[in-house]
Design a protein around this motif. Sequence first.
Motif, PDB file in Angstrom:
ATOM      1  N   MET A 158      -4.560  -9.365   0.150  1.00 47.78           N
ATOM      2  CA  MET A 158      -4.374  -9.475  -1.296  1.00 47.78           C
ATOM      3  C   MET A 158      -3.650  -8.233  -1.822  1.00 47.78           C
ATOM      4  O   MET A 158      -2.697  -8.340  -2.616  1.00 47.78           O
ATOM      5  N   PHE A 159      -4.060  -7.046  -1.373  1.00 38.82           N
ATOM      6  CA  PHE A 159      -3.410  -5.807  -1.807  1.00 38.82           C
ATOM      7  C   PHE A 159      -1.936  -5.788  -1.392  1.00 38.82           C
ATOM      8  O   PHE A 159      -1.056  -5.445  -2.189  1.00 38.82           O
ATOM      9  N   PHE A 160      -1.677  -6.160  -0.164  1.00 37.96           N
ATOM     10  CA  PHE A 160      -0.316  -6.086   0.356  1.00 37.96           C
ATOM     11  C   PHE A 160       0.609  -7.051  -0.384  1.00 37.96           C
ATOM     12  O   PHE A 160       1.748  -6.709  -0.715  1.00 37.96           O
ATOM     13  N   MET A 161       0.121  -8.281  -0.654  1.00 42.37           N
ATOM     14  CA  MET A 161       0.963  -9.245  -1.365  1.00 42.37           C
ATOM     15  C   MET A 161       1.175  -8.842  -2.813  1.00 42.37           C
ATOM     16  O   MET A 161       2.187  -9.210  -3.420  1.00 42.37           O
ATOM     17  N   ALA A 162       0.230  -8.093  -3.379  1.00 39.35           N
ATOM     18  CA  ALA A 162       0.390  -7.618  -4.751  1.00 39.35           C
ATOM     19  C   ALA A 162       1.334  -6.415  -4.813  1.00 39.35           C
ATOM     20  O   ALA A 162       2.074  -6.247  -5.796  1.00 39.35           O
ATOM     21  N   MET A 163       1.342  -5.602  -3.775  1.00 37.99           N
ATOM     22  CA  MET A 163       2.186  -4.405  -3.778  1.00 37.99           C
ATOM     23  C   MET A 163       3.652  -4.722  -3.512  1.00 37.99           C
ATOM     24  O   MET A 163       4.549  -4.075  -4.063  1.00 37.99           O
ATOM     25  N   ASP A 164       3.918  -5.733  -2.669  1.00 38.50           N
ATOM     26  CA  ASP A 164       5.299  -6.053  -2.330  1.00 38.50           C
ATOM     27  C   ASP A 164       5.369  -7.457  -1.734  1.00 38.50           C
ATOM     28  O   ASP A 164       4.356  -8.003  -1.276  1.00 38.50           O
ATOM     29  N   ALA A 172       8.240   4.092  16.651  1.00 38.84           N
ATOM     30  CA  ALA A 172       9.082   5.167  16.138  1.00 38.84           C
ATOM     31  C   ALA A 172      10.396   4.667  15.555  1.00 38.84           C
ATOM     32  O   ALA A 172      11.226   5.477  15.127  1.00 38.84           O
ATOM     33  N   HIS A 173      10.613   3.345  15.564  1.00 34.71           N
ATOM     34  CA  HIS A 173      11.817   2.779  14.954  1.00 34.71           C
ATOM     35  C   HIS A 173      11.521   2.155  13.598  1.00 34.71           C
ATOM     36  O   HIS A 173      12.445   1.663  12.939  1.00 34.71           O
ATOM     37  N   ALA A 174      10.274   2.150  13.203  1.00 31.37           N
ATOM     38  CA  ALA A 174       9.894   1.466  11.969  1.00 31.37           C
ATOM     39  C   ALA A 174      10.314   2.270  10.744  1.00 31.37           C
ATOM     40  O   ALA A 174      10.620   3.469  10.819  1.00 31.37           O
ATOM     41  N   ASP A 175      10.306   1.602   9.603  1.00 40.22           N
ATOM     42  CA  ASP A 175      10.642   2.236   8.332  1.00 40.22           C
ATOM     43  C   ASP A 175       9.354   2.736   7.689  1.00 40.22           C
ATOM     44  O   ASP A 175       8.506   1.940   7.254  1.00 40.22           O
ATOM     45  N   LYS A 176       9.208   4.040   7.608  1.00 36.95           N
ATOM     46  CA  LYS A 176       7.964   4.619   7.078  1.00 36.95           C
ATOM     47  C   LYS A 176       7.871   4.552   5.558  1.00 36.95           C
ATOM     48  O   LYS A 176       6.858   4.978   4.991  1.00 36.95           O
ATOM     49  N   SER A 177       8.888   4.010   4.923  1.00 37.11           N
ATOM     50  CA  SER A 177       8.812   3.836   3.470  1.00 37.11           C
ATOM     51  C   SER A 177       8.355   2.430   3.093  1.00 37.11           C
ATOM     52  O   SER A 177       8.200   2.130   1.908  1.00 37.11           O
ATOM     53  N   LYS A 178       8.127   1.564   4.104  1.00 41.43           N
ATOM     54  CA  LYS A 178       7.705   0.191   3.860  1.00 41.43           C
ATOM     55  C   LYS A 178       6.285  -0.042   4.354  1.00 41.43           C
ATOM     56  O   LYS A 178       5.759   0.729   5.158  1.00 41.43           O
ATOM     57  N   LEU A 179       5.695  -1.134   3.886  1.00 41.72           N
ATOM     58  CA  LEU A 179       4.373  -1.541   4.344  1.00 41.72           C
ATOM     59  C   LEU A 179       4.480  -2.188   5.717  1.00 41.72           C
ATOM     60  O   LEU A 179       5.423  -2.932   5.991  1.00 41.72           O
ATOM     61  N   TRP A 180       3.495  -1.911   6.595  1.00 51.13           N
ATOM     62  CA  TRP A 180       3.421  -2.571   7.894  1.00 51.13           C
ATOM     63  C   TRP A 180       2.116  -3.354   7.953  1.00 51.13           C
ATOM     64  O   TRP A 180       1.056  -2.827   7.614  1.00 51.13           O
ATOM     65  N   ILE A 181       2.185  -4.571   8.406  1.00 48.54           N
ATOM     66  CA  ILE A 181       0.972  -5.349   8.622  1.00 48.54           C
ATOM     67  C   ILE A 181       1.337  -6.524   9.530  1.00 48.54           C
ATOM     68  O   ILE A 181       2.519  -6.788   9.787  1.00 48.54           O
ATOM     69  N   THR A 182       0.340  -7.237   9.991  1.00 43.46           N
ATOM     70  CA  THR A 182       0.556  -8.302  10.979  1.00 43.46           C
ATOM     71  C   THR A 182       0.806  -9.654  10.321  1.00 43.46           C
ATOM     72  O   THR A 182       0.322 -10.690  10.782  1.00 43.46           O
ATOM     73  N   ASN A 183       1.571  -9.678   9.246  1.00 43.34           N
ATOM     74  CA  ASN A 183       1.802 -10.943   8.527  1.00 43.34           C
ATOM     75  C   ASN A 183       2.637 -11.933   9.336  1.00 43.34           C
ATOM     76  O   ASN A 183       2.665 -13.124   9.030  1.00 43.34           O
ATOM     77  N   VAL A 232       0.961  -6.836 -14.744  1.00 44.40           N
ATOM     78  CA  VAL A 232       1.892  -7.939 -14.568  1.00 44.40           C
ATOM     79  C   VAL A 232       2.696  -7.833 -13.275  1.00 44.40           C
ATOM     80  O   VAL A 232       2.950  -8.836 -12.598  1.00 44.40           O
ATOM     81  N   HIS A 233       3.130  -6.616 -12.884  1.00 44.04           N
ATOM     82  CA  HIS A 233       3.970  -6.504 -11.689  1.00 44.04           C
ATOM     83  C   HIS A 233       3.193  -6.870 -10.429  1.00 44.04           C
ATOM     84  O   HIS A 233       3.739  -7.444  -9.486  1.00 44.04           O
ATOM     85  N   PHE A 234       1.872  -6.563 -10.413  1.00 45.85           N
ATOM     86  CA  PHE A 234       1.048  -6.960  -9.278  1.00 45.85           C
ATOM     87  C   PHE A 234       0.864  -8.486  -9.255  1.00 45.85           C
ATOM     88  O   PHE A 234       0.936  -9.124  -8.200  1.00 45.85           O
ATOM     89  N   GLN A 235       0.591  -9.060 -10.435  1.00 41.89           N
ATOM     90  CA  GLN A 235       0.384 -10.509 -10.505  1.00 41.89           C
ATOM     91  C   GLN A 235       1.616 -11.285 -10.064  1.00 41.89           C
ATOM     92  O   GLN A 235       1.525 -12.259  -9.309  1.00 41.89           O
ATOM     93  N   VAL A 236       2.771 -10.861 -10.545  1.00 43.15           N
ATOM     94  CA  VAL A 236       4.011 -11.565 -10.197  1.00 43.15           C
ATOM     95  C   VAL A 236       4.242 -11.525  -8.694  1.00 43.15           C
ATOM     96  O   VAL A 236       4.577 -12.540  -8.065  1.00 43.15           O
ATOM     97  N   SER A 237       4.069 -10.367  -8.105  1.00 40.48           N
ATOM     98  CA  SER A 237       4.293 -10.233  -6.661  1.00 40.48           C
ATOM     99  C   SER A 237       3.279 -11.056  -5.871  1.00 40.48           C
ATOM    100  O   SER A 237       3.650 -11.755  -4.909  1.00 40.48           O
ATOM    101  N   TYR A 238       2.012 -11.021  -6.286  1.00 43.12           N
ATOM    102  CA  TYR A 238       0.987 -11.758  -5.557  1.00 43.12           C
ATOM    103  C   TYR A 238       1.219 -13.265  -5.630  1.00 43.12           C
ATOM    104  O   TYR A 238       1.161 -13.965  -4.607  1.00 43.12           O
ATOM    105  N   LYS A 239       1.488 -13.769  -6.834  1.00 45.74           N
ATOM    106  CA  LYS A 239       1.657 -15.215  -6.995  1.00 45.74           C
ATOM    107  C   LYS A 239       2.918 -15.716  -6.287  1.00 45.74           C
ATOM    108  O   LYS A 239       2.959 -16.837  -5.800  1.00 45.74           O
TER     109      LYS A 239
END
Length: 764
Positions: free
Chosen positions: A695-701, A596-607, A641-648
């Motif tokens: 792959m999706f998460f790294m491309a999104m942000d 309940a302290h997390a930011d619900k506007s950001k992605l959450w994952i076990t990175n 392009v924005h997905f590629q840049v973020s992923y790479k």
Amino acid sequence: MLVQDRPTSKSTKPHLKSRRTHLSDHFPDPQNLTFPKWVSFNLFKITAISILALTVALLFFLHNSNDSTATFFCFNSHPEKPLPIQFPKVNFNSIRPISDKSSVYSSFHSDRWIVISVSDYPSDSLRKLVRIRGWQVLAVGNSKTPSDWSLKGVIFLSLEEQANLGFRVLDHLPYDSYLRKTVGYLFAIQHGAKTIFDADDRADVIGDDLGKHFDLKLSNVDVMQERILQYNCKNPNRTVVNPYVHFGQRSVWPRGLPLENVGEVWHEEFYSEIFGGMQYIQQGLSNGLPDVDSVFYFTRKLGSEPFNIRFDDHAPKVALPQGLMVPVNSFSTLFHSNAFWALMLPVSVSSMASDVLRGYWAQRLLWEVGGFVVVYPPTIYRNDKVEAYPFVEEKDLHVNVGRLIKFLVSWRSSKSEFFDKVLELSYLMAKEGFWSEIDVKFTAAWLEDLVAVGYSQPRLKALELDRPRPAINTADWREFIPRKLPSVHLGVKELETVNYEIGSLVRWRKFFGNTVLIMFVEGSVEGTALEWRLLYGRIFKSAVILSEKANADFAVEQAPLDQVYKYLPKIFDRFTSAEGFLFLQDNTIINYWNLAHADKSKLWITNKVPQSWTTVSFKDHNSWFSKQADMVKKVVSSMPVHFQVSYKESSTSDQSLTICSSEVFYIPRNFVGDFVDLVSLVGHFNIHQKVAIPMFFMAMDLPEKFDPILSTMIYKPETLSGNSSISYSAQVPALHPWTVSNEVGFLKLIRVMAAGDPLLMELI
């Protein structure tokens, strides 16, 4: 040797008669002078002598009186002004080192020290302290300490041994007080201390492990990246806070809290967050008999029944921002080396006020070096011995502490060196009457001794108090509603905890009430689908159950686990008003109260969970990883392009593949469109769920922008079965693995999860 001769009667008579005749003009014949006549005749002389004696006595009295002569006689004249307090002149660059050459411990060094004061023979609690691994206990004696005091494993400093150490502070310390711990602090620093636990020989460390309660290694990456809840600065007029409210005790207040603030029992509207690593002073709480003042002790007592007050050990630790203070004591406080200067216990105030005044003084100076105080859940247990509490000893607190806090918050210094600031503040506190000139001299001696034993003063940092306060963004708010634990209020026990438990449920429901839970069940849905909805459905907007096989009776939808991400867009379209979607496999448990302290506007994952998020390098081009990597490259090449840049930018190498077990992740509404677009780019490729999701998460942000809320989850994939109350923890955000295959397993899960959500027991 002179001896008076005895006169004979015949020879003396003529002499006496002649002398009496000679003086007859001045004195009457004594044979004819009665006592009344003699008094009347000598009245003037008697009066003069009496006035002279009275004057001498009066002057002697006035000399020893605090009042001036003018005050005594009601003269309208100005009293003599006291001598001004002298500012110490210290050259810290010319202080000679002091080395331990006299004690038998001269060659002994240790990083971690527990410093206590002893006035009696070793207590059972002290014997337990000695058994704490990795810590050296140092006992400092005083004039009350038995001369034959000894305990194996403890370094004991008697008065005689202290005198031989050569410290300047010895000239100012009382002989019969715990304030002689100051010598112990210097001794520990002289012998290699990096961390000092300021303790009491009447308290037991809970679990006999200080490492479970405090942050011992501030340079640790996990500690520095940890986000700690912090009191908000919304009200600039608030300068002090009662930390006991945060830990579940609204009607209890700590010693040193201004009495005018006792009535502030409401919890925080919201918290902010701060990164760890600078919590140089760490204050632990005490169960049993907390650190309370005599007002609380005498007004909350139930007869002779001892206190046994408990704090919420599941509540998160909380930090104090600049501008806000908290009482700090001397029997459950951890000091890191950057705050060793703050260990000085003032000597000109009462013993019950010394550590509290030290704490406020230290907090203000701590801001100058960028540090802060953090209050931790209960670390010790103290038994209430039902002894008289010294109200008189606290007079320095109840009279001055509120004014002191306001003075400290408003104080500014232009000194360029930290120790010069310390001296200046101590000097000004004496001028304001918070302590006397003795403590100004004591501060100078203390700082000189610190330098002499090899301590280096910390570097100054910019003071944030003088910066304009930024506008508070509600997206940065963090909510925490304390539990309401049993306590005492005016001698009446408080047992109503249900309201707070319901309040917590309402808060969690408010946080997740517009979030959809998507749960994949690998096992039989007949014995668990309804139970999962019962558990999580009371928190989330809706709980969608997926499985390898559909089951209309239990509203279970079909989707393959290895490519379940391709099914998620259908669920997104179904809940267009939802603000986010949390995916969860049934082999993982989430403690929603810790999310309940997390930011619900950001992605959450076990990175940031190493065993869950891994990078695989492949050499065999015929391997499964190589084939998956080829498909990833094709999808990435087709990305906008924005997905590629973020992923790479997020990936480590072209010859490696990022794998994530993906048992739990969160997608906020603002990333749903991106996720759907990426799924469409995969198309007919059979990219596995464990490859597609990272792959999706790294491309999104970028990964550094993900919310790290899941970074502290318990993740042990090598464990065959995690279903054990021993391995379960209510203090982490999630646990893996945990298997529930039937109703019995579900009941076991409910019982352990009730540690974080007590109302779950109502489901059983």
